[in-house]
Design a protein around this motif. Sequence first.
Motif, PDB file in Angstrom:
ATOM      1  N   LEU A 131      -5.894  54.442 -50.467  1.00  0.00           N
ATOM      2  CA  LEU A 131      -4.521  53.986 -50.660  1.00  0.00           C
ATOM      3  C   LEU A 131      -4.188  52.877 -49.666  1.00  0.00           C
ATOM      4  CD1 LEU A 131      -2.708  57.406 -51.211  1.00  0.00           C
ATOM      5  CD2 LEU A 131      -3.817  55.903 -52.887  1.00  0.00           C
ATOM      6  N   GLY A 132      -3.584  51.810 -50.179  1.00  0.00           N
ATOM      7  CA  GLY A 132      -3.212  50.677 -49.336  1.00  0.00           C
ATOM      8  C   GLY A 132      -4.267  49.604 -49.230  1.00  0.00           C
ATOM      9  N   ALA A 133      -5.456  49.844 -49.768  1.00  0.00           N
ATOM     10  CA  ALA A 133      -6.523  48.847 -49.699  1.00  0.00           C
ATOM     11  C   ALA A 133      -6.306  47.758 -50.748  1.00  0.00           C
ATOM     12  CB  ALA A 133      -7.881  49.508 -49.912  1.00  0.00           C
ATOM     13  N   GLU A 134      -6.812  46.573 -50.456  1.00  0.00           N
ATOM     14  CA  GLU A 134      -6.770  45.455 -51.393  1.00  0.00           C
ATOM     15  C   GLU A 134      -8.125  45.329 -52.080  1.00  0.00           C
ATOM     16  OE1 GLU A 134      -5.608  41.923 -49.366  1.00  0.00           O
ATOM     17  OE2 GLU A 134      -3.812  42.820 -48.482  1.00  0.00           O
ATOM     18  N   LEU A 135      -8.108  45.033 -53.366  1.00  0.00           N
ATOM     19  CA  LEU A 135      -9.351  44.953 -54.130  1.00  0.00           C
ATOM     20  C   LEU A 135     -10.128  43.683 -53.803  1.00  0.00           C
ATOM     21  CD1 LEU A 135      -8.206  46.121 -57.681  1.00  0.00           C
ATOM     22  CD2 LEU A 135      -9.079  47.503 -55.775  1.00  0.00           C
ATOM     23  N   ILE A 136     -11.446  43.799 -53.846  1.00  0.00           N
ATOM     24  CA  ILE A 136     -12.341  42.639 -53.784  1.00  0.00           C
ATOM     25  C   ILE A 136     -12.967  42.508 -55.165  1.00  0.00           C
ATOM     26  CG2 ILE A 136     -14.375  41.599 -52.721  1.00  0.00           C
ATOM     27  CD1 ILE A 136     -13.840  43.292 -50.243  1.00  0.00           C
ATOM     28  N   ARG A 137     -12.398  41.637 -55.969  1.00  0.00           N
ATOM     29  CA  ARG A 137     -12.931  41.416 -57.310  1.00  0.00           C
ATOM     30  C   ARG A 137     -14.115  40.460 -57.223  1.00  0.00           C
ATOM     31  NH1 ARG A 137      -7.284  41.927 -57.900  1.00  0.00           N
ATOM     32  NH2 ARG A 137      -6.656  43.382 -59.562  1.00  0.00           N
ATOM     33  N   ASN A 138     -14.966  40.492 -58.236  1.00  0.00           N
ATOM     34  CA  ASN A 138     -16.123  39.610 -58.221  1.00  0.00           C
ATOM     35  C   ASN A 138     -16.510  39.249 -59.643  1.00  0.00           C
ATOM     36  OD1 ASN A 138     -18.881  41.236 -58.981  1.00  0.00           O
ATOM     37  ND2 ASN A 138     -17.289  42.602 -58.178  1.00  0.00           N
ATOM     38  N   LYS A 139     -17.297  38.211 -59.780  1.00  0.00           N
ATOM     39  CA  LYS A 139     -17.628  37.688 -61.106  1.00  0.00           C
ATOM     40  C   LYS A 139     -18.842  38.357 -61.736  1.00  0.00           C
ATOM     41  CE  LYS A 139     -20.321  33.914 -59.029  1.00  0.00           C
ATOM     42  NZ  LYS A 139     -20.383  32.451 -58.808  1.00  0.00           N
ATOM     43  N   VAL A 140     -19.466  39.289 -61.034  1.00  0.00           N
ATOM     44  CA  VAL A 140     -20.688  39.914 -61.542  1.00  0.00           C
ATOM     45  C   VAL A 140     -20.435  41.315 -62.072  1.00  0.00           C
ATOM     46  CG1 VAL A 140     -23.003  40.717 -60.928  1.00  0.00           C
ATOM     47  CG2 VAL A 140     -22.152  38.547 -60.021  1.00  0.00           C
ATOM     48  N   SER A 141     -19.728  42.129 -61.289  1.00  0.00           N
ATOM     49  CA  SER A 141     -19.559  43.542 -61.619  1.00  0.00           C
ATOM     50  C   SER A 141     -18.123  43.850 -62.019  1.00  0.00           C
ATOM     51  CB  SER A 141     -19.941  44.403 -60.412  1.00  0.00           C
ATOM     52  OG  SER A 141     -19.560  45.746 -60.594  1.00  0.00           O
ATOM     53  N   ALA A 142     -17.975  44.790 -62.953  1.00  0.00           N
ATOM     54  CA  ALA A 142     -16.633  45.235 -63.328  1.00  0.00           C
ATOM     55  C   ALA A 142     -15.971  45.991 -62.184  1.00  0.00           C
ATOM     56  CB  ALA A 142     -16.712  46.124 -64.567  1.00  0.00           C
ATOM     57  N   ALA A 143     -16.764  46.719 -61.409  1.00  0.00           N
ATOM     58  CA  ALA A 143     -16.216  47.533 -60.324  1.00  0.00           C
ATOM     59  C   ALA A 143     -15.959  46.670 -59.088  1.00  0.00           C
ATOM     60  CB  ALA A 143     -17.178  48.660 -59.982  1.00  0.00           C
ATOM     61  N   PRO A 144     -14.816  46.861 -58.430  1.00  0.00           N
ATOM     62  CA  PRO A 144     -14.494  46.050 -57.258  1.00  0.00           C
ATOM     63  C   PRO A 144     -14.956  46.694 -55.960  1.00  0.00           C
ATOM     64  CG  PRO A 144     -12.612  47.391 -57.809  1.00  0.00           C
ATOM     65  CD  PRO A 144     -13.693  47.747 -58.807  1.00  0.00           C
ATOM     66  N   GLY A 145     -14.970  45.884 -54.908  1.00  0.00           N
ATOM     67  CA  GLY A 145     -14.988  46.404 -53.554  1.00  0.00           C
ATOM     68  C   GLY A 145     -13.549  46.476 -53.085  1.00  0.00           C
ATOM     69  N   PHE A 146     -13.355  46.654 -51.778  1.00  0.00           N
ATOM     70  CA  PHE A 146     -11.981  46.682 -51.277  1.00  0.00           C
ATOM     71  C   PHE A 146     -11.946  46.345 -49.790  1.00  0.00           C
ATOM     72  CE2 PHE A 146     -13.634  51.027 -51.254  1.00  0.00           C
ATOM     73  CZ  PHE A 146     -13.389  51.444 -49.950  1.00  0.00           C
ATOM     74  N   HIS A 147     -10.739  46.041 -49.332  1.00  0.00           N
ATOM     75  CA  HIS A 147     -10.506  45.604 -47.953  1.00  0.00           C
ATOM     76  C   HIS A 147      -9.349  46.405 -47.385  1.00  0.00           C
ATOM     77  CE1 HIS A 147      -8.293  42.326 -45.428  1.00  0.00           C
ATOM     78  NE2 HIS A 147      -9.008  43.103 -44.638  1.00  0.00           N
ATOM     79  N   ILE A 148      -9.573  47.033 -46.235  1.00  0.00           N
ATOM     80  CA  ILE A 148      -8.521  47.784 -45.562  1.00  0.00           C
ATOM     81  C   ILE A 148      -8.710  47.621 -44.062  1.00  0.00           C
ATOM     82  CG2 ILE A 148      -9.878  49.923 -45.668  1.00  0.00           C
ATOM     83  CD1 ILE A 148      -7.195  51.449 -45.853  1.00  0.00           C
ATOM     84  N   GLY A 149      -7.608  47.438 -43.328  1.00  0.00           N
ATOM     85  CA  GLY A 149      -7.738  47.130 -41.907  1.00  0.00           C
ATOM     86  C   GLY A 149      -8.523  45.847 -41.755  1.00  0.00           C
ATOM     87  N   ASN A 150      -9.535  45.869 -40.911  1.00  0.00           N
ATOM     88  CA  ASN A 150     -10.440  44.723 -40.782  1.00  0.00           C
ATOM     89  C   ASN A 150     -11.800  45.013 -41.404  1.00  0.00           C
ATOM     90  OD1 ASN A 150      -8.552  43.173 -39.468  1.00  0.00           O
ATOM     91  ND2 ASN A 150      -9.260  43.703 -37.412  1.00  0.00           N
ATOM     92  N   THR A 151     -11.840  45.990 -42.316  1.00  0.00           N
ATOM     93  CA  THR A 151     -13.090  46.407 -42.946  1.00  0.00           C
ATOM     94  C   THR A 151     -13.151  45.929 -44.389  1.00  0.00           C
ATOM     95  OG1 THR A 151     -13.343  48.358 -41.530  1.00  0.00           O
ATOM     96  CG2 THR A 151     -14.465  48.409 -43.654  1.00  0.00           C
ATOM     97  N   TYR A 152     -14.266  45.266 -44.721  1.00  0.00           N
ATOM     98  CA  TYR A 152     -14.513  44.777 -46.073  1.00  0.00           C
ATOM     99  C   TYR A 152     -15.647  45.612 -46.662  1.00  0.00           C
ATOM    100  CZ  TYR A 152     -11.713  40.751 -44.665  1.00  0.00           C
ATOM    101  OH  TYR A 152     -10.696  39.939 -44.229  1.00  0.00           O
ATOM    102  N   VAL A 153     -15.336  46.357 -47.722  1.00  0.00           N
ATOM    103  CA  VAL A 153     -16.277  47.318 -48.296  1.00  0.00           C
ATOM    104  C   VAL A 153     -16.858  46.730 -49.576  1.00  0.00           C
ATOM    105  CG1 VAL A 153     -16.545  49.661 -49.188  1.00  0.00           C
ATOM    106  CG2 VAL A 153     -14.966  49.203 -47.277  1.00  0.00           C
TER     107      VAL A 153
END
Length: 246
Positions: A131-153
């Motif tokens: 909760l509260g994380a921002e999505l990391i969308r990408n042009k390859v996969s339907a599933a996103p990563g995400f960003h919370i705090g200073n962590t990029y997942v």
Amino acid sequence: MQSDNKTAAILVIGDEILSGRTREGNAHHLSGVLSAVGIDLKEIRVVADEQDLIVEAIRALDSTLGGRYDLLFTSGGIGPTHDDVTADAVAQAFGVGIGMNEDALADMRARWEARGVTPTENALRMARIPLGAELIRNKVSAAPGFHIGNTYVMAGVPEVFRAMVEAILPDLPTGRPPISESVDVHRGESLVADDLKAVAEAYSDLSLGSYPWHRDGVYGTALVVRGLDPARVSAAMSDLKRRIGV
């Protein structure tokens, strides 16, 4: 090397890396990207697909949680299977809940429908986002990563990981990329160690390193000077060459 650039760590997550089954390449790729934009990578850590270990590492590495570095980038463990526990670990590390992200679900369903694919319940697990994380969308996969705090997942699949890195790159802080000069000498490290140490002490604002090599039956050492000031780097390399006589 003295620098006011932002610092970073990479956390690689996956039993397949630790077992030797999969050759890790994401950290190598990202390290080059970070260097090019002036972010100083200080640590790369690899942990198993175990939630407690991931939580411990995130808290140790993300400065918003009292960790060592300004930025943290993770690779792996956000897929659809039972051992993909990174999202849960991130939520635990940041003390937030986790649930289905409606934006992620919508994006994933749209991509799958366009390909005529019906997602399974396991596939939909990849829309579980802290909760509260921002999505990391990408042009390859339907599933996103995400960003919370200073962590990029980000994903562990190399093609998807690289697409996610490309997506976050415009939003990352930039600094001064390091300048480097190198010279190869046909001598062992022990024969140039004293000269290298003397130059390192004289140019304490720079980073000097020696890297042995063996090619076609010949041994030698690559001597590298790195820093942010091109004039200082060149001066140090000139001093080093003068001392070792090349």
